[in-house]
Design a protein around this motif. Sequence first.
Motif, short mmCIF file in Angstrom:
data_model
loop_
_atom_site.label_atom_id
_atom_site.label_comp_id
_atom_site.label_asym_id
_atom_site.label_seq_id
_atom_site.Cartn_x
_atom_site.Cartn_y
_atom_site.Cartn_z
N ASN A 56 -11.52 -5.79 2.93
CA ASN A 56 -11.92 -4.82 1.90
C ASN A 56 -11.17 -3.50 2.08
O ASN A 56 -11.76 -2.48 2.43
CB ASN A 56 -13.42 -4.57 1.96
N PRO A 57 -9.85 -3.49 1.84
CA PRO A 57 -9.09 -2.25 2.04
C PRO A 57 -9.59 -1.11 1.18
O PRO A 57 -9.44 0.06 1.55
CB PRO A 57 -7.66 -2.65 1.67
N GLU A 58 -10.19 -1.43 0.03
CA GLU A 58 -10.68 -0.36 -0.84
C GLU A 58 -11.73 0.51 -0.14
O GLU A 58 -11.83 1.71 -0.39
CB GLU A 58 -11.26 -0.95 -2.13
N ALA A 59 -12.52 -0.11 0.76
CA ALA A 59 -13.53 0.65 1.49
C ALA A 59 -12.90 1.55 2.55
O ALA A 59 -13.46 2.59 2.92
CB ALA A 59 -14.53 -0.31 2.14
N GLU A 60 -11.74 1.16 3.05
CA GLU A 60 -11.02 1.96 4.05
C GLU A 60 -10.28 3.11 3.39
O GLU A 60 -10.29 4.24 3.88
CB GLU A 60 -10.03 1.08 4.81
N LEU A 61 -9.59 2.83 2.29
CA LEU A 61 -8.71 3.83 1.68
C LEU A 61 -9.45 5.09 1.26
O LEU A 61 -8.92 6.20 1.39
CB LEU A 61 -8.01 3.21 0.47
N VAL A 62 -10.67 4.95 0.77
CA VAL A 62 -11.41 6.12 0.28
C VAL A 62 -11.83 7.06 1.40
O VAL A 62 -12.29 8.16 1.14
CB VAL A 62 -12.64 5.70 -0.54
N ARG A 63 -11.63 6.64 2.64
CA ARG A 63 -11.97 7.50 3.78
C ARG A 63 -10.86 8.47 4.11
O ARG A 63 -11.05 9.37 4.92
CB ARG A 63 -12.27 6.64 5.01
N TYR A 64 -9.69 8.33 3.47
CA TYR A 64 -8.53 9.13 3.87
C TYR A 64 -8.03 10.01 2.72
O TYR A 64 -8.00 9.59 1.56
CB TYR A 64 -7.40 8.20 4.34
N ALA A 77 -3.92 2.73 -3.03
CA ALA A 77 -4.31 4.01 -2.46
C ALA A 77 -4.45 5.08 -3.53
O ALA A 77 -5.39 5.89 -3.51
CB ALA A 77 -3.29 4.44 -1.40
N ILE A 78 -3.50 5.10 -4.49
CA ILE A 78 -3.58 6.08 -5.57
C ILE A 78 -4.82 5.82 -6.43
O ILE A 78 -5.55 6.76 -6.77
CB ILE A 78 -2.31 6.03 -6.44
N CYS A 79 -5.05 4.57 -6.78
CA CYS A 79 -6.23 4.24 -7.59
C CYS A 79 -7.52 4.58 -6.85
O CYS A 79 -8.55 4.86 -7.49
CB CYS A 79 -6.21 2.77 -7.98
N GLY A 80 -7.47 4.54 -5.52
CA GLY A 80 -8.64 4.93 -4.73
C GLY A 80 -8.81 6.42 -4.59
O GLY A 80 -9.77 6.88 -3.96
N GLY A 81 -7.87 7.20 -5.14
CA GLY A 81 -8.02 8.65 -5.16
C GLY A 81 -7.34 9.41 -4.04
O GLY A 81 -7.51 10.62 -3.94
N SER A 82 -6.56 8.74 -3.21
CA SER A 82 -5.85 9.42 -2.13
C SER A 82 -4.54 10.01 -2.64
O SER A 82 -3.94 9.50 -3.58
CB SER A 82 -5.54 8.44 -0.99
N ALA A 83 -4.10 11.07 -1.98
CA ALA A 83 -2.73 11.53 -2.18
C ALA A 83 -1.83 10.55 -1.44
O ALA A 83 -2.19 10.06 -0.36
CB ALA A 83 -2.56 12.94 -1.62
#
Length: 225
Positions: A56-64, A77-83
């Motif tokens: 579940n990488p989506e759960a990891e990406l939103v932490r960064y 990563a972009i869709c998850g809201g990260s720079a």
Amino acid sequence: DLTRFPARQAPLPHRPRTALAFTKNKAQLPILAEACRRHGIAFDTLGAGCDRMVNNPEAELVRYDLVFATARMAIEAICGGSAVIVCDARGLGGAVTDENFEFMRNLNYGLRTLVHGVTVEAISDAISRYDAQEAHSISAKLREFADLERALDSYEGLYTSAIAEAAAAPVAEADHRKATLAFLNQTLPRRRGDGRWPWMIERENLMNRIKQLDSELAAARQATS
């Protein structure tokens, strides 16, 4: 699948506090770690390149706040809201900005964007371009293009058009048989007991070679650091 990657609810901080290398190779990791250290950013890794895999990488990406990635990983990563800074062991594309958004997207945030060398100074400069509001704007724009439902509508339209064209101008049975035999002869496995298709064998050999070169490059950089 944007149902797996919902829009980030909490806004990004004014300055990045956490960063993630989401990657399939590892030679660049010491450089990314050092650049993050200089900016006071906590650094972590995820992906085949660092032997840390998750379902579940989506759960990891939103932490960064900041993610180093390429291609599909950058899109997620972009869709998850990260720079995002487009980067891996093959090179550096730079920070995704409003100015280069279309250019980067058209090249799939992939190999053709990696035109710069991966150095601590170059990565540090890319980090300094971090802009929380810009990252939010970019995420919203990409989510419109990257939506699976939108892609499925396009695929359905293409199939409908192709079926209609074939029905309007059917191929003669002899021509169809000839084309089918040529395709099967070119692509099907040729060795008894080996169920892999030729392209699978070629891809496996290439991936093994890439992994070997990545390890050699990581060892060489560590020896000279």
